[in-house]
Design a protein around this motif. Structure first.
Motif, PDB file in Angstrom:
ATOM      1  N   ILE A 112       7.239   1.769   3.976  1.00 52.90           N
ATOM      2  CA  ILE A 112       7.457   1.589   2.540  1.00 52.90           C
ATOM      3  C   ILE A 112       8.677   2.385   2.065  1.00 52.90           C
ATOM      4  O   ILE A 112       9.268   2.060   1.051  1.00 52.90           O
TER       5      ILE A 112
ATOM      6  N   ASP B 262       4.917  -5.530   9.291  1.00 56.67           N
ATOM      7  CA  ASP B 262       4.009  -4.379   9.316  1.00 56.67           C
ATOM      8  C   ASP B 262       2.690  -4.708   8.657  1.00 56.67           C
ATOM      9  O   ASP B 262       1.670  -4.080   8.932  1.00 56.67           O
TER      10      ASP B 262
ATOM     11  N   CYS C 231       3.538   6.833   5.897  1.00 51.69           N
ATOM     12  CA  CYS C 231       4.193   5.602   6.341  1.00 51.69           C
ATOM     13  C   CYS C 231       5.689   5.560   5.999  1.00 51.69           C
ATOM     14  O   CYS C 231       6.079   5.783   4.848  1.00 51.69           O
TER      15      CYS C 231
ATOM     16  N   GLN D 174      -7.275   0.934   1.048  1.00 52.38           N
ATOM     17  CA  GLN D 174      -7.715  -0.428   1.394  1.00 52.38           C
ATOM     18  C   GLN D 174      -8.778  -0.413   2.495  1.00 52.38           C
ATOM     19  O   GLN D 174      -9.471  -1.403   2.688  1.00 52.38           O
TER      20      GLN D 174
ATOM     21  N   TYR E 238       0.828  -1.208   0.000  1.00 52.96           N
ATOM     22  CA  TYR E 238       0.000   0.000   0.000  1.00 52.96           C
ATOM     23  C   TYR E 238       0.862   1.258   0.000  1.00 52.96           C
ATOM     24  O   TYR E 238       2.080   1.186   0.056  1.00 52.96           O
ATOM     25  N   ARG E 239       0.194   2.406  -0.045  1.00 48.04           N
ATOM     26  CA  ARG E 239       0.959   3.641  -0.165  1.00 48.04           C
ATOM     27  C   ARG E 239       0.415   4.747   0.736  1.00 48.04           C
ATOM     28  O   ARG E 239       0.106   5.849   0.258  1.00 48.04           O
ATOM     29  N   CYS E 240       0.261   4.446   2.024  1.00 45.46           N
ATOM     30  CA  CYS E 240      -0.214   5.468   2.963  1.00 45.46           C
ATOM     31  C   CYS E 240       0.833   6.593   3.021  1.00 45.46           C
ATOM     32  O   CYS E 240       2.038   6.315   3.176  1.00 45.46           O
TER      33      CYS E 240
HETATM   34  S1  SF4 Z   1       2.481  -0.700   6.460  1.00 39.65           S
HETATM   35 FE1  SF4 Z   1       0.423   0.017   7.055  1.00 39.65          FE
HETATM   36  S2  SF4 Z   1       0.612   2.248   7.063  1.00 39.65           S
HETATM   37 FE2  SF4 Z   1       2.347   1.452   5.860  1.00 39.65          FE
HETATM   38  S3  SF4 Z   1       1.660   1.435   3.729  1.00 39.65           S
HETATM   39 FE3  SF4 Z   1       1.218  -0.573   4.581  1.00 39.65          FE
HETATM   40  S4  SF4 Z   1      -0.908  -0.434   5.313  1.00 39.65           S
HETATM   41 FE4  SF4 Z   1      -0.162   1.661   5.003  1.00 39.65          FE
END
Ligand code: SF4
Length: 633
Positions: free
Chosen positions: A194, A229, A191, A303, A186-188
C-alpha cells in the motif's frame, strides 16, 4: 560514463538477478518436475520491455534460469530486483559498470528505497514504470538522461502494455505470472504494497487480460499466476474479470489453471468463490498472519477478524480450491506460547505451504516508522525474505534469541513427515474435487510420481510409505494430484529446513577440515606444484572449503573426491568456493561432470572461472553463485 547518441537501435539488456535460496525457491520441488528451473518469471521486466520504443532491441536474461552474459552486446544494462535480490543486484550492477556499460536499477526495492541505489547505478527508475520509462527512453536516446526517474502519482493500468512474454523461456517456469490489479484497500501496518501502490485498487480491463491470455495460449502455457497482492481488492472489478475468465475458459476448453493471492474475506462471498471455481482457480495464497485476535488487531488486519478463520479456510476448500498461506510471528502481543497456537492452527487447517515469517519492518511502512520512534529497530539490514531466522524488529514480549529458537523449532515440527501427512488428512476432509491438473501430460505426471517415490517417500522407509499410502486412501482419486502436490511441497520445505535451520556450525567446520585433509592426501603427488590448492576457512562463523584448480589437477575430479565434496555439502551447511584458473582440454569433461554433481547444492557453491576459459566451459550458471568480480591482484 558515456551516453549514447543513437544512429541505430538501442540494445537494452534487462537482467533479473539470481534470488538467494529461500523457502520460496522450492529447489527440491523443481527437481521433481521436468524442465522447470524457477517458480516465477520476471513479469516487471517483461512489462518494461513492452514499454520500450518499438525500434529498441531488448533482451531479458533471468539469472534464475539461465547464465548471465559476461560480455553482452548492449548499450544499456538494466538490473531489477526485490529486497531479497539486493546483494546480487549490486554485484551484477557493479560488474557491468566496471566494464563500462551504462547501468540502470529498478524493481520493487528500488521503488521503495531509491536512495540505496544512487551509488550502485548510473540511473534509477523508481515506482510504476508505465509513464516514466518512456520518458527515460526518450532522454537516453537524446543523450540527456537524468539520474532518477520517480513516479509519484499512480498509473492507470489500462495504459499498461501486454508483457513481452516472447522474450522469456516460459517453459522454464512452473507458472507464468500475469497482473490484473495494483493496490489493496486494507491497511496492514507492516505492508509495503500500500506504500508503493496505494489503497485504491486499479485494474486492467478483462479484455486486456484476454489479449495477454491469447499470447500465452499461443506459447502453450497451461498454468497462470495472477501476481496481484489482493485480486479481490476491488470485488466489483474482480467479479467482472472472473465472469470474463469463465467465458474465456469455456471458449478455450479450460485451457488454463489459475492461481492468485487474495484476502481471507474471499470465503465470505459465495458468488465470488463460485466464480473462482468456475474460472478454474486451483489455489489461492492468503495472508492469515496470526490466529491471535489481539495480534491481528494490533497490525490492522481487521479483515481476518470478521469470522472464524478455520471455517473460512475450509469454506474455500469446499469449492475445490487449495489454500496456501502466510503467517507472521513477532507482533507486540506475541509470546512464546504464540508458536504453539500457530502450530495448531496450521495443523488443523491442513495448509501445507505455510510460510511463517518473522515480523519484519520494511522501510517507509507505518510499522517501520512506529518502531523507529520506539527505538525497537535492530541494526541488521532487511533481508527481503521474511522466512529467514532473523529480523530487524526487537520483539516486545519475548527475548529475541528465544523467538528465533521457537521459530526454527516451529518449522522443524511443521515439516516432520508425520505432520505433513496429518495436514493432508485434515485438508482432505474438506477439499472437494479440485479442477483437473492441466499443466502436465500423463507421461509427465508418471515421471513426477516416480521421482517423488524414489527421492522423497522411499528414503523415509516403510513408515513414510505407510503415511503416503494412507493419505492417498483418505482422498478420492480426483484429489490424488493434490495429495501428491502436498507431499512434494511439504518435503521441499522440509529439505530447506533441514539444510538451513539450526545447522550445526561445529559439524560444518569439522567436515570442511576433514574433506580438505582428504583431498590434500589424495592429491599429494600434485601438491608440491602447489595445485590444486585446498583451503578450509572459517569466515564469519561460516565454514567454507576453497578449491583452486590450475595446471595438473590430479584426482580432484575422480569419483571418490567428488563424492567427498558432495557429502560435505549434503551433510552440513558448509559452502564451497571453486576457482578454476587453468584447465587442460582433456579435463574439461571432468569439470563439467563435477559441476553437474555439485548442481543440487549450487546455492552454496560459488564458482569463478577464468575469463579465457569461459567460452570453452559453458555451464548452467543459474545453479551456482557465479562470482563476477576479478580477484584482486
Ligand atoms: S496487500 Fe495484504 S498485507 Fe497488504 S494491506 Fe492488503 S491485505 Fe494487508
Amino acid at each position: 560514463m558515456t551516453h549514447l547518441t543513437v544512429d541505430r537501435p538501442v540494445r537494452l539488456l534487462l537482467v533479473n538477478p539470481a534470488l538467494p535460496e529461500s523457502f520460496w525457491s522450492f529447489r527440491w520441488w523443481l527437481d521433481m518436475v521436468p524442465r522447470k528451473r524457477a517458480i516465477n518469471l520476471p513479469l516487471g521486466l517483461a512489462t518494461l520491455a513492452g514499454l520500450c520504443p518499438p525500434h529498441w532491441e531488448v533482451t531479458i536474461v533471468d539469472e534464475n534460469v539461465q547464465s548471465l552474459p559476461l560480455e553482452p552486446e548492449a548499450d544499456l544494462v538494466g538490473v531489477c530486483g526485490m529486497g531479497a535480490q539486493l546483494a546480487r543486484q549490486s554485484e551484477v550492477l557493479s560488474y557491468y559498470r566496471s566494464l563500462g556499460y551504462p547501468t540502470l536499477a529498478g524493481g520493487s526495492f528500488a521503488s521503495l528505497c531509491p536512495e540505496k541505489y544512487a551509488p550502485l547505478a548510473d540511473f534509477v527508475v523508481a515506482g510504476e514504470a508505465e509513464y516514466i520509462w518512456p520518458a527515460f527512453c526518450r532522454d537516453f536516446e537524446t543523450g540527456a538522461p537524468r539520474a532518477l526517474y520517480r513516479e509519484t502519482g499512480q498509473v492507470d493500468l489500462r495504459d499498461s502494455p501486454a508483457p513481452r512474454y516472447d522474450l522469456l523461456d516460459l517453459d522454464a517456469y512452473t507458472t507464468v505470472s500475469m497482473q490484473f490489479s495494483r493496490g489493496c484497500p486494507y491497511r496492514c501496518e507492516f505492508c509495503d504494497i500500500i506504500v508503493m501502490f496505494g489503497r485504491r485498487p486499479r485494474t486492467k480491463t478483462p479484455e486486456q487480460i484476454g489479449r495477454e491470455l491469447d499470447l500465452l495460449r499461443a506459447r502453450s502455457v497451461r498454468s497462470v499466476f495472477f501476481v496481484d497482492d489482493n485480486l479481490i481488492g476491488n470485488k466489483r472489478e474482480a467479479k467482472r474479470l472472473l465472469r470474463y475468465l469463465v467465458d474465456y475458459q469455456h471458449r478455450h476448453n479450460y485451457r488454463f489453471a489459475f492461481s492468485t493471492e487474495a484476502s481471507l474475506n474471499l470465503a465470505d462471498d459465495a458468488e465470488l468463490l463460485g466464480l473462482f471455481r468456475a474460472a478454474n482457480f486451483s489455489c489461492v495464497f492468503i495472508g492469515i498472519e496470526s490466529p491471535d485476535e489481539a495480534s491481528l488487531e494490533e497490525t490492522g488486519k481487521t479483515q481476518n477478524l470478521r469470522g472464524d478463520m478455520l471455517t473460512a479456510v475450509r469454506t474455500i476448500y469446499s469449492h475445490g480450491i487449495d489454500v496456501l498461506a502466510g503467517f507472521i510471528v513477532g507482533f507486540d502481543n506475541d509470546t512464546p506460547q504464540t508458536f504453539e497456537r500457530q502450530y495448531r492452527f496450521i495443523r488443523d487447517s491442513g495448509i501445507q505451504v505455510a510460510m511463517v515469517g518473522l515480523l519484519t519492518a520494511l522501510p517507509h511502512t507505518p510499522l517501520y516508522a512506529r518502531l523507529e520512534r520506539e527505538g525497537r529497530l535492530l541494526p541488521h539490514g532487511v533481508q527481503g525474505d521474511n522466512t529467514k531466522p532473523a529480523t530487524n524488529v526487537l520483539p516486545r514480549c519475548m527475548d529475541y534469541e528465544d523467538m528465533i529458537r521457537h521459530y526454527e523449532d516451529l518449522f522443524r515440527r511443521l515439516f516432520r513427515p508425520a505432520a505433513i501427512a496429518r495436514r493432508i488428512l485434515a485438508k482432505m476432509r474438506h477439499l472437494r474435487c479440485p479442477p483437473p491438473l492441466v499443466q502436465y501430460s500423463r507421461r509427465e505426471q508418471v515421471f513426477i510420481l516416480r521421482r517423488l517415490l524414489m527421492r522423497g517417500i522411499l528414503p523415509g522407509g516403510p513408515v513414510r510409505l505407510f503415511r503416503f499410502v494412507r493419505t492417498l486412501l483418505a482422498a478420492s482419486s480426483g484429489t490424488w494430484p493434490q495429495v501428491i502436490t502436498d507431499w512434494i511441497a511439504g518435503l521441499a520445505m522440509r529439505d530447506y529446513v533441514r539444510r538451513h535451520f539450526g545447522a550445526d556450525p561445529i559439524r560444518a567446520e569439522r567436515l570442511v577440515h576433514k574433506t580438505a585433509d582428504w583431498l590434500r592426501r589424495h592429491n599429494a603427488a600434485f601438491l608440491p606444484e602447489g595445485l590444486p590448492r585446498v583451503t578450509a576457512v572459517l569466515d564469519n562463523g561460516r565454514a567454507e572449503l576453497q578449491l583452486i584448480l590450475r595446471g595438473h589437477m590430479g584426482n580432484v575430479f575422480s569419483g571418490p573426491s567428488v563424492r567427498r565434496l558432495e557429502r560435505m555439502l549434503r551433510c552440513s551447511a558448509a559452502t564451497l568456493s571453486l576457482r578454476i584458473e587453468e584447465l587442460r582440454a582433456d579435463q574439461q569433461d571432468q569439470v563439467r561432470e563435477l559441476l553437474k554433481r555439485l548442481a543440487p547444492y549450487g546455492q552454496r557453491v560459488s564458482v569463478w572461472i577464468h575469463r579465457q576459459l569461459r567460452p570453452s566451459l559453458p555451464m548452467d550458471a543459474y545453479r551456482f553463485h557465479l562470482i563476477l568480480e576479478e580477484p584482486a591482484g
